[in-house]
Write an enzyme that holds these catalytic residues in place. Structure first.
Site, mmCIF file in Angstrom:
data_model
loop_
_atom_site.group_PDB
_atom_site.id
_atom_site.type_symbol
_atom_site.label_atom_id
_atom_site.label_comp_id
_atom_site.label_asym_id
_atom_site.label_seq_id
_atom_site.Cartn_x
_atom_site.Cartn_y
_atom_site.Cartn_z
ATOM 1 N N HIS A 165 69.326 97.058 78.821
ATOM 2 C CA HIS A 165 70.148 97.632 77.742
ATOM 3 C C HIS A 165 71.611 97.654 78.191
ATOM 4 O O HIS A 165 71.893 97.910 79.363
ATOM 5 C CB HIS A 165 69.669 99.045 77.408
ATOM 6 C CG HIS A 165 70.303 99.575 76.157
ATOM 7 N ND1 HIS A 165 71.588 100.062 76.146
ATOM 8 C CD2 HIS A 165 69.849 99.649 74.881
ATOM 9 C CE1 HIS A 165 71.894 100.421 74.905
ATOM 10 N NE2 HIS A 165 70.860 100.189 74.116
ATOM 11 N N GLY A 205 76.022 102.164 68.390
ATOM 12 C CA GLY A 205 76.488 103.540 68.263
ATOM 13 C C GLY A 205 77.854 103.669 67.611
ATOM 14 O O GLY A 205 78.460 104.733 67.645
ATOM 15 N N LYS A 252 67.249 107.184 73.747
ATOM 16 C CA LYS A 252 68.288 107.360 74.782
ATOM 17 C C LYS A 252 68.136 108.743 75.445
ATOM 18 O O LYS A 252 67.011 109.233 75.558
ATOM 19 C CB LYS A 252 69.679 107.134 74.176
ATOM 20 C CG LYS A 252 69.750 105.784 73.445
ATOM 21 C CD LYS A 252 71.139 105.347 73.089
ATOM 22 C CE LYS A 252 71.074 104.006 72.364
ATOM 23 N NZ LYS A 252 72.380 103.465 72.047
ATOM 24 N N SER A 298 73.578 99.984 65.338
ATOM 25 C CA SER A 298 73.875 100.713 64.096
ATOM 26 C C SER A 298 72.951 100.346 62.932
ATOM 27 O O SER A 298 73.369 100.311 61.776
ATOM 28 C CB SER A 298 75.344 100.531 63.692
ATOM 29 O OG SER A 298 76.192 101.070 64.694
ATOM 30 N N GLU A 344 71.625 92.773 70.936
ATOM 31 C CA GLU A 344 72.407 93.964 70.620
ATOM 32 C C GLU A 344 73.876 93.742 70.979
ATOM 33 O O GLU A 344 74.277 93.956 72.138
ATOM 34 C CB GLU A 344 71.875 95.162 71.420
ATOM 35 C CG GLU A 344 70.440 95.508 71.108
ATOM 36 C CD GLU A 344 70.168 96.983 71.385
ATOM 37 O OE1 GLU A 344 69.750 97.673 70.458
ATOM 38 O OE2 GLU A 344 70.423 97.435 72.519
ATOM 39 N N GLU A 388 73.877 99.751 77.922
ATOM 40 C CA GLU A 388 74.309 101.011 78.566
ATOM 41 C C GLU A 388 73.868 101.034 80.027
ATOM 42 O O GLU A 388 74.578 101.544 80.891
ATOM 43 C CB GLU A 388 73.755 102.207 77.775
ATOM 44 C CG GLU A 388 74.505 102.377 76.459
ATOM 45 C CD GLU A 388 73.736 103.069 75.350
ATOM 46 O OE1 GLU A 388 72.696 103.696 75.616
ATOM 47 O OE2 GLU A 388 74.184 102.966 74.188
ATOM 48 N N ASN A 434 64.863 103.797 70.133
ATOM 49 C CA ASN A 434 65.363 104.067 71.481
ATOM 50 C C ASN A 434 66.077 105.416 71.422
ATOM 51 O O ASN A 434 67.192 105.508 70.922
ATOM 52 C CB ASN A 434 66.322 102.936 71.897
ATOM 53 C CG ASN A 434 67.043 103.231 73.192
ATOM 54 O OD1 ASN A 434 66.675 104.155 73.935
ATOM 55 N ND2 ASN A 434 68.081 102.454 73.484
HETATM 56 P P1 PGA Z 1 72.413 102.440 67.752
HETATM 57 O O1 PGA Z 1 71.825 102.003 69.174
HETATM 58 O O2 PGA Z 1 71.343 102.150 66.735
HETATM 59 O O3 PGA Z 1 72.714 103.898 67.887
HETATM 60 O O4 PGA Z 1 73.620 101.605 67.517
HETATM 61 C C1 PGA Z 1 71.070 100.835 69.310
HETATM 62 C C2 PGA Z 1 70.666 100.675 70.761
HETATM 63 O O5 PGA Z 1 71.487 100.923 71.653
HETATM 64 O O6 PGA Z 1 69.515 100.292 71.065
#
Ligand code: PGA
Length: 256
Positions: A100, A178, A12, A218, A172, A102, A10
């Site tokens: 997601h 992140g 982003k 992460s 998640e 976010e 992903n």
């Molecule tokens: P990350 O993001 O691997 O940077 O923690 C995962 C995600 O939001 O899909």
């Protein structure tokens, strides 16, 4: 029914279309044909790079799948800024992330919107990756199972079991996204088992056994194998580490 491993990047809001071309090319150089027998690999660039990445995939006959990070549930009309399922489908998009955290936190995607998007993606012949996850407060309050199974059930309400069998779920935990702070693999294993049990309750055991459940938060080359060892984890949704083709390829080849 055997579930094929699935590793999804992903990206982003990162990468211009030119950078995206380079990223997918570099990724392809680092993966062998055999890797794709074992793992289905997908990348989800921003909308503006989908066409360019599709061209690379088609021209070089790469077995890499194309994914999108979001979608609107309407097929067309006065929805300024939105992109429809049919538009994605016509670009060869196979997977679409819906819900997601976010999107839920910053763009107002609530359970009802996630449910509409999930149906729209299926109707357009693509595969939704339905993302669910609890906040740190919810985990500390002991409500994780209730929150994540509630999000999942809300997203799948009214969808016939045979269609549920085709989709992908991503667990998640928000506090692990992140942050460099991964969930303990045991915690992720427990949450994904709870999600599979919820799928059994709503859609039956056979459907629950067919659905692929990913862990996200992460993920990196050093921790992926511990997650993949869990019975109910069938892959990963990778954010930060997917931007580096070396790291992402190492995650795909998690057994090496
Ligand atoms: P990350 O993001 O691997 O940077 O923690 C995962 C995600 O939001 O899909």
């Amino acid at each position: 029914m055997a579930r094929k491993d699935l590793i999804v990047g992903n990206w982003k809001m990162n990468a211009t279309h030119l950078e995206a071309i380079q990223m997918v090319q570099k990724l392809s150089y680092r993966l062998e044909t055999d890797d794709f027998e074992r793992v289905e690999v997908a990348v989800c660039p921003p909308f503006t790079a989908l066409r360019s990445v599709q061209t690379v995939i088609e021209t070089d006959h790469l077995p890499i799948r194309l994914g999108a990070q979001d979608v609107h549930w309407q097929e067309s009309g006065a929805y300024t800024g939105a992109v429809s399922p049919g538009m994605l489908r016509s670009l060869g998009v196979r997977f679409v992330i819906v819900g997601h955290s976010e999107r839920r936190a910053m763009f107002g995607d609530d359970d009802a919107a996630v449910a509409r998007k999930t149906v729209a993606v299926l109707d357009a012949g693509m595969i939704p990756i339905v993302a669910v996850g609890e906040s740190l407060e919810q985990r500390e309050a002991g409500t994780t199972e209730e929150i994540i199974t509630g999000q999942l059930t809300a997203a799948l309400r009214g969808i016939a079991p045979e269609r549920v069998a085709t989709l992908v779920v991503a667990y998640e935990p928000i506090w692990a996204i992140g942050t460099g702070r991964t969930a303990d693999p045991d915690i992720a294993g427990q949450a994904t088992a709870q999600l599979r049990a919820a799928l059994s309750a709503t859609s039956g055991n056979e459907v629950a056994a067919a659905v692929r459940i990913l862990y996200g938060g992460s993920v990196n080359p050093g921790n992926i194998a511990a997650f993949m060892a869990k019975r109910d984890i069938d892959g990963a949704l990778v954010g930060g580490a997917s931007l580096d083709p070396d790291q992402f390829a190492a995650i795909v080849r998690y057994w090496v």
